[in-house]
Scaffold this active site. Structure first.
Site, mmCIF file in Angstrom:
data_model
loop_
_atom_site.group_PDB
_atom_site.id
_atom_site.type_symbol
_atom_site.label_atom_id
_atom_site.label_comp_id
_atom_site.label_asym_id
_atom_site.label_seq_id
_atom_site.Cartn_x
_atom_site.Cartn_y
_atom_site.Cartn_z
ATOM 1 N N HIS A 1 0.818 -1.212 0.000
ATOM 2 C CA HIS A 1 0.000 0.000 0.000
ATOM 3 C C HIS A 1 0.856 1.267 0.000
ATOM 4 C CE1 HIS A 1 -2.753 2.905 2.307
ATOM 5 N NE2 HIS A 1 -3.299 2.740 1.121
ATOM 6 N N GLU B 1 0.568 -0.606 -4.836
ATOM 7 C CA GLU B 1 -0.411 0.434 -5.122
ATOM 8 C C GLU B 1 0.292 1.776 -4.997
ATOM 9 O OE1 GLU B 1 -4.052 2.788 -3.125
ATOM 10 O OE2 GLU B 1 -2.038 2.462 -2.348
ATOM 11 N N ASP C 1 -0.113 6.086 -5.528
ATOM 12 C CA ASP C 1 -1.045 7.214 -5.627
ATOM 13 C C ASP C 1 -0.576 8.181 -6.707
ATOM 14 O OD1 ASP C 1 -2.674 6.600 -3.171
ATOM 15 O OD2 ASP C 1 -0.683 6.731 -2.277
ATOM 16 N N HIS D 1 0.575 10.805 -1.834
ATOM 17 C CA HIS D 1 -0.690 10.622 -1.119
ATOM 18 C C HIS D 1 -1.059 11.873 -0.339
ATOM 19 C CE1 HIS D 1 -3.737 9.213 1.650
ATOM 20 N NE2 HIS D 1 -3.869 8.126 0.923
#
Length: 272
Positions: free
Chosen positions: A4, A24, A26, A40
């Site tokens: 993440h 993942e 952003d 993020h």
């Protein structure tokens, strides 16, 4: 195992080293709908630093190296990248442009214009259903550039925890018929039940729904990891991939689950 909030090149190595086969990332956009940074910002998950940031195209170049066989930075295990597209900063009528610009950036800096680029599968994750034209812009741009074949490597997700039937309707509008990964979840600072995950799994397994895979985020606790696996998710997004690895090695799970490899088709619904 989806690492993440991987927004710097050093974190790619860190998360894959801990056991992730997927990350993942952003993506923030400027006012002209250009993808700008992998970033993020505040607030973010508890226990994480929110401020890691890389210019988007520099991140793509590093990601390409990490997913190109033969490169000194290559990670064989890294096979799937979810771009969490932070389009909330854009007007609805900019979604198509954002898709166009995203496609051009990926084509040049990740896929190397179709010449031995990165091999990972890509999921475009969009927070708002009414930004579905991003998908249209992305697809039409790749086709217009003569690289429609790369769409075989691209999947879709809506991350807003909307009603599954509304998600299905939106995909119909966008002309999407497959390659769908449905997420459900909440920041690790809060608790969330599994009822919507179970609804997504039921859609996946019904044979008549659009969902191919279901993943849950952000799963950091051992108990939540077990609950997610018991609910038959396909993916777990986590800040601690090593915990997921540990649980997958428990007797209850090691015969039922394994970590996906490049040979596995991420768009094919797994049948027990």
């Amino acid at each position: 195992i989806m690492g993440h909030m991987v927004n710097s090149l050093a974190q790619i190595d860190e998360f894959v080293g801990l056991g992730s086969n997927s990350i993942e990332t952003d993506v923030s956009f400027d006012k002209q709908a250009n993808p700008e940074y992998t970033y993020h910002g505040i607030p973010c998950d508890c226990g994480r630093s929110c401020g890691h940031s890389t210019k988007f195209n520099d991140f793509l170049k590093g990601l390409r190296k990490a997913t190109t066989p033969g490169d000194s930075k290559y990670h064989e295990k890294l096979i799937l990248v979810v771009f969490d597209l932070k389009t909330g900063s854009l007007y609805d009528n900019q979604a198509y442009d954002a898709g166009t610009k995203l496609a051009k950036n990926l084509l040049q800096h990740y896929w190397n214009n179709g010449n031995n680029g990165g091999r990972a599968y890509i999921i475009l994750s969009i927070p708002k259903l009414n930004h579905y034209k991003l998908i249209t812009g992305f697809k039409e741009t790749l086709k217009n550039e003569g690289h429609g074949d790369l769409l075989e490597k691209v999947g879709h997700g809506f991350s807003g925890n909307d009603d599954i039937s509304e998600v299905q309707k939106t995909y119909n509008k966008a002309g999407v018929t497959g390659h769908v990964w449905q997420s459900d979840g909440i920041t690790n600072c809060l608790l969330r039940g599994l009822s919507r995950v179970k609804a997504a799994v039921a859609n996946r397994d019904s044979g008549s729904g659009i969902i191919n895979k279901v993943y849950y985020w952000t799963v950091d606790k051992r108990s939540t990891t077990r609950d997610s696996l018991d609910a038959k998710v396909d993916g777990i997004m986590t800040n601690y991939p090593d915990i997921t690895v540990e649980i997958l090695n428990e007797d209850a799970y090691k015969k039922k689950f394994r970590i996906a490899t490049y040979e596995d088709n991420p768009w094919e619904t797994f049948k027990e």
